[in-house]
Structures are given as structure tokens and as C-alpha cells.
Design an enzyme around this catalytic site. Structure first.
Site, PDB file in Angstrom:
ATOM      1  N   GLU A 423      39.797   6.349  61.500  1.00 50.85           N
ATOM      2  CA  GLU A 423      40.795   6.097  60.469  1.00 50.85           C
ATOM      3  C   GLU A 423      41.648   4.887  60.834  1.00 50.85           C
ATOM      4  O   GLU A 423      42.223   4.838  61.912  1.00 50.85           O
ATOM      5  CB  GLU A 423      41.687   7.339  60.338  1.00 50.85           C
ATOM      6  CG  GLU A 423      42.943   7.094  59.561  1.00 50.85           C
ATOM      7  CD  GLU A 423      44.079   8.050  59.930  1.00 50.85           C
ATOM      8  OE1 GLU A 423      43.894   8.941  60.785  1.00 50.85           O
ATOM      9  OE2 GLU A 423      45.163   7.872  59.365  1.00 50.85           O
ATOM     10  N   ASP A 496      43.879  10.910  63.387  1.00 51.72           N
ATOM     11  CA  ASP A 496      45.074  11.349  64.096  1.00 51.72           C
ATOM     12  C   ASP A 496      45.203  12.864  64.092  1.00 51.72           C
ATOM     13  O   ASP A 496      44.737  13.526  63.176  1.00 51.72           O
ATOM     14  CB  ASP A 496      46.330  10.762  63.421  1.00 51.72           C
ATOM     15  CG  ASP A 496      46.454   9.274  63.718  1.00 51.72           C
ATOM     16  OD1 ASP A 496      45.821   8.813  64.690  1.00 51.72           O
ATOM     17  OD2 ASP A 496      47.175   8.589  62.966  1.00 51.72           O
ATOM     18  N   ASP A 498      47.379  14.832  63.155  1.00 51.32           N
ATOM     19  CA  ASP A 498      48.505  15.262  62.324  1.00 51.32           C
ATOM     20  C   ASP A 498      47.987  15.633  60.933  1.00 51.32           C
ATOM     21  O   ASP A 498      46.775  15.612  60.691  1.00 51.32           O
ATOM     22  CB  ASP A 498      49.571  14.158  62.241  1.00 51.32           C
ATOM     23  CG  ASP A 498      49.010  12.871  61.643  1.00 51.32           C
ATOM     24  OD1 ASP A 498      47.890  12.900  61.077  1.00 51.32           O
ATOM     25  OD2 ASP A 498      49.678  11.831  61.741  1.00 51.32           O
ATOM     26  N   ASP A 500      48.096  14.143  58.050  1.00 49.55           N
ATOM     27  CA  ASP A 500      47.340  13.079  57.384  1.00 49.55           C
ATOM     28  C   ASP A 500      45.935  12.969  57.958  1.00 49.55           C
ATOM     29  O   ASP A 500      44.962  12.812  57.231  1.00 49.55           O
ATOM     30  CB  ASP A 500      48.046  11.734  57.591  1.00 49.55           C
ATOM     31  CG  ASP A 500      48.893  11.385  56.375  1.00 49.55           C
ATOM     32  OD1 ASP A 500      48.843  12.152  55.392  1.00 49.55           O
ATOM     33  OD2 ASP A 500      49.588  10.353  56.426  1.00 49.55           O
TER      34      ASP A 500
END
Ligand code: 0RA
Length: 628
Positions: A423, A496, A498, A500
Site C-alpha cells: 500500500e 499498515d 491499522d 485503513d
């Protein structure tokens, strides 16, 4: 329980066959982890289902008991108890101690039986520290106890039962064999639901006495109810189409219902076993469907009668179940879940051609809706192809057709190579610096890729990020998919740690599940696990979960903790050490536990059913880690 110390000579001999099962359990039940453990239940369930298929059993009861055992009970004829002519022991004891004796005492008593799972109840017996069998037959109740495949008692008559008949088995999975002994209600639930749909009118009851949950699975409408259930969070275009035909011992049964989504969802079953890799039954159906729809267009398509649909066009938005019951299934493929019997293809094709043709003749409004949808798909596909050709002509200088953003690896052998789908450009840059150039390729993706659950194939395939992935991976998609063209052995999604990042991973998984499910089935798709924290005490310790953080801090007695905000924030050395070095990294292998369930989850989470999604999220908030 009655015990008999002299009882043993006979049983030791029969045990010899079962020793092999205990020595190599995975060969018989797939694995000795969660999957294999649940397989024991399916094995017994299959025997009772066989009795139902033979027409003698209508109800099955399964319970997860408080002491960790599982009971499977049916109201069939009861396993025969008379003395077996060859082995000189009761027939039930032959079934429980002779490998492959199973429920199939003689081939004629059941035309159809499990096939793939048909390793028989003797395997369950061999892999249980204790097993109790109780048979009600001809007014009498019989009981016997076993341990690790060997009879511990003789079969004894212990009372009467009037005209009640049936078989009850309770088993305790052997802790010497299995790495887990805990039965999972949800796993049994989805399998039982499937079995109930596939055997119209058969009642299966499941009870978890540990968690105090129970459920009854009963589908008088069979496959018709199954396809409706699959479509339950989708907008359907028509009532289910259904047909069934039997010839000799072969039964073909199909239910079809299109919805307004862009995905294809065809589930194949052979003797109630989910053939994840498809096979001749599914390809026979697909061939018939494409042909019938194209014939209709040629005859009645008006201005469009020159357009020829591809199979992918004809199947846009389809949900279907193709269930066949055959006497001697041959299974092939990676996971032995692909039907190989070549005669089945033509058989299903000809039955489906006639049945679909007749149905469409009688229901012109349904075929019109299906043709309109398929036509829209074909037009979008042709437009996208033209657009791609234009772009390709502009890019004649691009090298070898691979995406410009791909940092490829130098190894030529795919066995040794892997690709990281990363990403963001900055994380992509770090990964590019960190990687082992020889074996690791990096493809950076621009933020959130298109949600393919909500886009038709043409739109999905015109998204640059998606075509980059497809080109880099090499296999193609849909009908063109070819596993031999796979360019990397591991495809690793790296986002990541998290919310997102999880969303991006979910979008990528949706893409793989819908366009290249074979790669998931083949075990090529992984999710990287970047650490959440660094704990510094003399050296750096990387921590992957909140729970682990607490432990590590206590152990090292420090609160010198840094939280990683994202991959882009790590140095390339850190990224290599924590997430990319094959010797130290952690990868999650993505697999499909239950194809029907996985489809539901994807259409729920990524599709249009907002209410369904809310309910799902509320129900599953505690296991936020999506296990598919
Ligand atoms: C073979 C013959 C007969 C019953 C069964 C098998 C049988 C096996 C299982 C396994 C679980 N439940 C079962 N129920 C029945 C009966 C033959 C006869 O009565 O004539």
C-alpha cells in the site's frame, strides 16, 4: 459399562489395519488440527446421511458435550449386529475396526456414499481415546465400548426399545493425535446447514452443551432454499430455476438464481461434498448455460443477435448449486476436491440444456432479464477491450508488458520468488530498498483499490491498479486463468497495521476471492504482519499484538515502547527485519474454510446490503480478525 478381560484376542487382530490410521492420521482425515478434528464429526454424520439417502433415516442429532465428546445419533435402521460370517464378530464391530468397512457392508446396500470422506467410522474409532456405540434394532438396545480402535467390551444387549431404531455414537477425540480437542460450533453449523440444503427434508439438529446453543437445520425445499440463502443479502432477478434428473444411480440436481451483482457464484457438490475446485459436473453445467443463452440470442436477440457471449458474460450475477450424486466419484486436484469423472460432463450438459431450454421457453421474462444482464456485461467487456488496445498502442515502448511500477525480482524460477503488494508509494519505496532483490518483487499500489464487489468485470479490469496486479501475477483471470503462468509462488499483501490497512487488505482479498480464487485455494496468498510496537531494552523487540505487548513489557520490565504508525515510517532495515526477512517475518496464510460462508461474508462486507453489514459487524465485533 461391561468389561471382559478375556476379550481382546479377536480385537487385536482387527486393530492392525487401524494402526496405520493412528500412525498417519493426516492421510485419512487431512490433518490433525482443527480441520481434521471436525472431520471426525463429518465422517459420522456422513454415515447417517447415507442411511437417510437410502430412505431409512429422517433425523440426525449432533451434540458437543460438556466433557469434550461429540454424539451423533440417527433414527435409521441401526447398524447390523449379527455375527459377521468371515470375521466371526458382530457386523458393527467389523464396521468400527476394519478400515474401509464403513457403512458400506456390501456395495448394493447404498448406491451412493461419501466417496472422498468415505474413510469410514473405523477411522473415527482409531483416532478416539474412547468411543461408545449404542444400537437400537429389532426391539433391543446394544452397547459396546472402544478405545483407540480396539474393542474394550463385547457388544452386549442392555435393554429393549420397542419399535424404536437407530444408531448413536459418542467419541472422545484422542489427545495423543490432535493438536486441539475443542469443537467449534460455527464450523459444524455451516457444514450441517449445507448438508440439510443438499438433502431436502433431512432434519439435522446441532446442540452445543458447553455454550448452551442449539439449532435445527431442515430445508424441505432443498437446493431451491440453498440458492435463496446464498442470495439472501443480494437483490435477485427472478425466482430460483430448479431441475433434477436421475438415470440409473446418477442424480443431477441444479438450482439457479441470478442477482444484480457482478459476481459468479457456482457451488459444486458431489455426494454432498463441496468440490471447491469444480470439475466435470460444474463445467458441464457452464457449457450448457452459455450455449442455451447464446442460442436464445441468435434466435430472439433482434439487433444484438450477432453478439456472442463468453461464459463469463453469461455467468455475471449468477448464483447456482450443481449437486450430483454418483456411485464412484473420482477426485483430482490440489485438495482432491475436483470431480474427474469424464462421463459426468456430458450428462450434466445434456440434462441442463434440455431443462434450461424448457424453462426459458416457458418463462420468457426470466430469460430476458438474464440476457439483458449478460449483454450489458459483453458490451462493457468489448468497450474495455477497445480502450485497453488504445492504451496498449500508446505504450508500445513499455518493456515485456510488465507494469512500469513493478520492481521485479531477478530469480527466474517462480518456486523461489514472491511478490509484495504494498500500500502506498512511500511504503513501496521502503520495501524496494529493504527487499532481497533476487527473490522479492515489489508492486506498490495507490491507496485503496477498487471494491470489485461493486463493479462489473469490465470496470474492475479497466482499473490500473488491478490490471497491474493481474499482469504482474501472470495467471490471467476468469476463463483465461492458468495456474501454470503464475510468476510468483507467494503473493504477499502488505498494508499498515491499522484500520485503513485492514480495509485495504479486505479490498485486496475481495479481489483475489472473486477473480483468482484458485490462488487462495492453492495456498499462494498471504498477508504480511507488520509489528505494532517496538520495545527497546538493550536490543529491539518487535511486538505484533496488544496482548503480546503487555507480556513483553512485563518480562523486560520496561515502558520504552514506540508505536509504529505505518510501514512508511520504518527504516528499510526495520522493514526487512520485521516484515520481509523470510527467516524472521510472520505471514498469515489466507485460506477458505467454507466457500459458501466466505461468499456470504464478502458480499455482506463489501456489497450493497448495509443492514446485513451492520448486523454482521455487531455480531462479529469481538473477533475483528477476519478468518476466512
Ligand atoms: C448397513 C446396513 C444397515 C444399516 C446400516 C448399514 C447403517 C449404518 C449406519 C451408520 C450410522 N448410522 C447407520 N445406520 C444404518 C441395515 C440393513 C438392514 O436393516 O437390512
Amino acid at each position: 459399562m461391561v468389561t471382559n478381560k478375556d476379550y481382546g484376542a479377536g480385537s487385536i487382530k482387527v486393530l492392525e489395519g487401524l494402526e496405520g490410521v493412528r500412525r498417519r492420521p493426516a492421510m485419512y482425515i487431512g490433518s490433525t488440527s482443527k480441520e481434521g478434528l471436525h472431520h471426525l464429526v463429518y465422517e459420522l454424520l456422513d454415515n447417517s446421511v447415507d442411511e437417510a439417502l437410502a430412505g431409512y433415516c429422517s433425523k440426525i442429532y449432533v451434540s458437543i458435550n460438556a466433557d469434550g465428546s461429540v454424539t451423533v445419533k440417527d433414527n435409521g435402521r441401526g447398524i447390523p449386529v449379527d455375527i459377521h460370517a468371515q470375521f466371526k464378530i458382530p457386523a458393527v464391530q467389523v464396521a468400527l475396526t476394519k478400515l474401509h468397512a464403513g457403512g458400506k457392508f456390501d456395495k448394493d446396500s447404498y448406491a451412493i456414499s461419501g466417496g472422498l470422506h468415505g474413510v469410514g467410522m473405523s477411522c473415527v474409532n482409531a483416532l478416539s481415546s474412547k468411543l461408545l456405540v449404542e444400537i437400537k434394532r429389532a426391539g433391543k438396545v446394544y452397547k459396546q465400548e472402544y478405545s483407540r480402535g480396539a474393542a474394550m467390551t463385547k457388544l452386549v444387549q442392555s435393554g429393549t426399545c420397542g419399535d424404536e431404531t437407530g444408531t448413536t455414537m459418542t467419541f472422545w477425540p484422542d489427545e495423543q493425535i490432535f493438536s486441539t480437542l475443542i469443537f467449534d460450533y460455527k464450523i459444524l453449523e455451516s457444514r450441517f446447514r449445507e448438508v440439510a440444503f443438499l438433502n431436502a427434508g433431512l432434519e439435522i439438529n446441532l446442540e452445543d452443551k458447553i455454550q448452551g446453543k442449539k439449532e435445527k437445520f431442515l430445508a424441505p425445499g432443498g437446493l431451491m432454499e440453498f440458492v435463496k440463502w446464498i442470495n439472501k443479502s443480494k437483490e435477485v432477478l427472478h425466482k430460483p430455476i430448479y431441475f433434477k434428473k436421475q438415470e440409473g444411480t446418477t442424480v443431477v440436481e441444479v438450482a439457479v438464481q441470478y442477482n444484480n451483482s457482478y459476481r459468479e457464484n457456482i457451488f459444486g457438490f458431489v455426494n454432498t461434498i463441496n468440490t471447491i475446485e469444480g470439475g466435470t459436473h460444474v463445467s458441464g453445467f457452464k457449457t450448457a448455460l452459455t450455449r442455451v443463452i447464446n442460442d436464445y440470442i441468435k434466435k430472439k436477440g433482434g439487433a444484438n443477435n450477432k453478439i456472442v457471449l463468453t461464459g463469463d458474460d453469461a455467468r455475471e450475477g449468477i448464483s447456482a448449486i450443481v449437486s450430483v450424486k454418483i456411485a464412484e466419484p473420482q477426485f483430482e486436484g490440489q485438495t482432491k476436491t475436483k470431480l474427474g469423472n469424464s462421463e459426468v460432463k456430458g450428462f450434466v450438459d445434456s440434462i441442463a440444456t434440455v431443462a434450461l431450454g424448457e424453462f426459458f421457453e416457458e418463462n420468457p421474462s426470466v430469460i430476458k432479464k438474464i440476457v439483458d444482464k449478460a449483454m450489458a456485461s459483453a458490451k462493457a467487456r468489448l468497450a474495455a477491450k477497445k480502450a485497453r488496445e488504445l492504451v496498449r498502442r500508446k505504450n508500445v515502448f513499455s518493456l515485456g508488458g510488465l507494469p512500469g511500477k513493478l520492481a521485479d525480482c531477478s530469480a527466474k524460477k517462480k518456486e523461489e520468488s514472491e511478490i509484495y503488494l504494498v500500500e502506498g508509494d512511500s511504503a513501496g519505496g521502503s520495501a524496494r530498498q529493504a527487499r532481497n532483490k533476487e527473490m522479492q518483487a515489489i508492486l506498490p499500489l495507490k491507496g485503496k483499490i477498487l471494491n470489485v464487489e461493486k463493479a462489473n468485470a469490465a470496470r474492475a479490469l479497466s482499473s490500473e491498479e488491478i490490471t497491474n496486479m493481474i499482469t504482474a501475477i501472470g495467471t490471467g483471470v476468469g476463463e483465461q486463468f492458468d495456474i501454470d503462468k503464475l510468476r510468483y509462488n507467494k503473493i504477499i499483501l502488505m498494508a499498515d497495521a491499522d484500520v485503513d490497512g485492514e480495509h485495504i487488505t479486505a479490498l485486496l482479498l475481495t479481489f483475489f476471492f472473486r477473480f483468482m480464487p484458485q490462488l487462495i485455494e492453492n495456498g499462494n496468498v498471504f498477508a504480511a504482519m507488520p509489528p505494532l510496537y517496538r520495545v527497546r531494552k538493550k536490543k529491539d523487540h518487535y511486538v505484533y499484538s496488544e496482548k503480546e505487548l503487555k507480556k513483553v513489557c512485563e518480562k523486560l520490565n520496561t515502558t520504552n515502547v514506540t508505536r509504529f504508525k505505518g510501514l512508511g515510517e520504518m527504516s528499510s532495515t526495520q522493514l526487512w527485519d520485521t516484515t520481509m526477512n523470510p527467516k524472521t517475518r510472520k505471514l498469515k496464510k489466507i485460506y477458505i474454510e467454507d466457500a459458501v460462508e466466505a461468499d456470504q461474508v464478502f458480499s455482506m462486507l463489501m456489497g450493497d446490503d448495509v443492514q446485513g453489514r451492520k448486523t454482521f459487524i455487531t455480531e462479529n465485533a469481538l473477533n475483528a480478525n477476519l478468518d476466512i
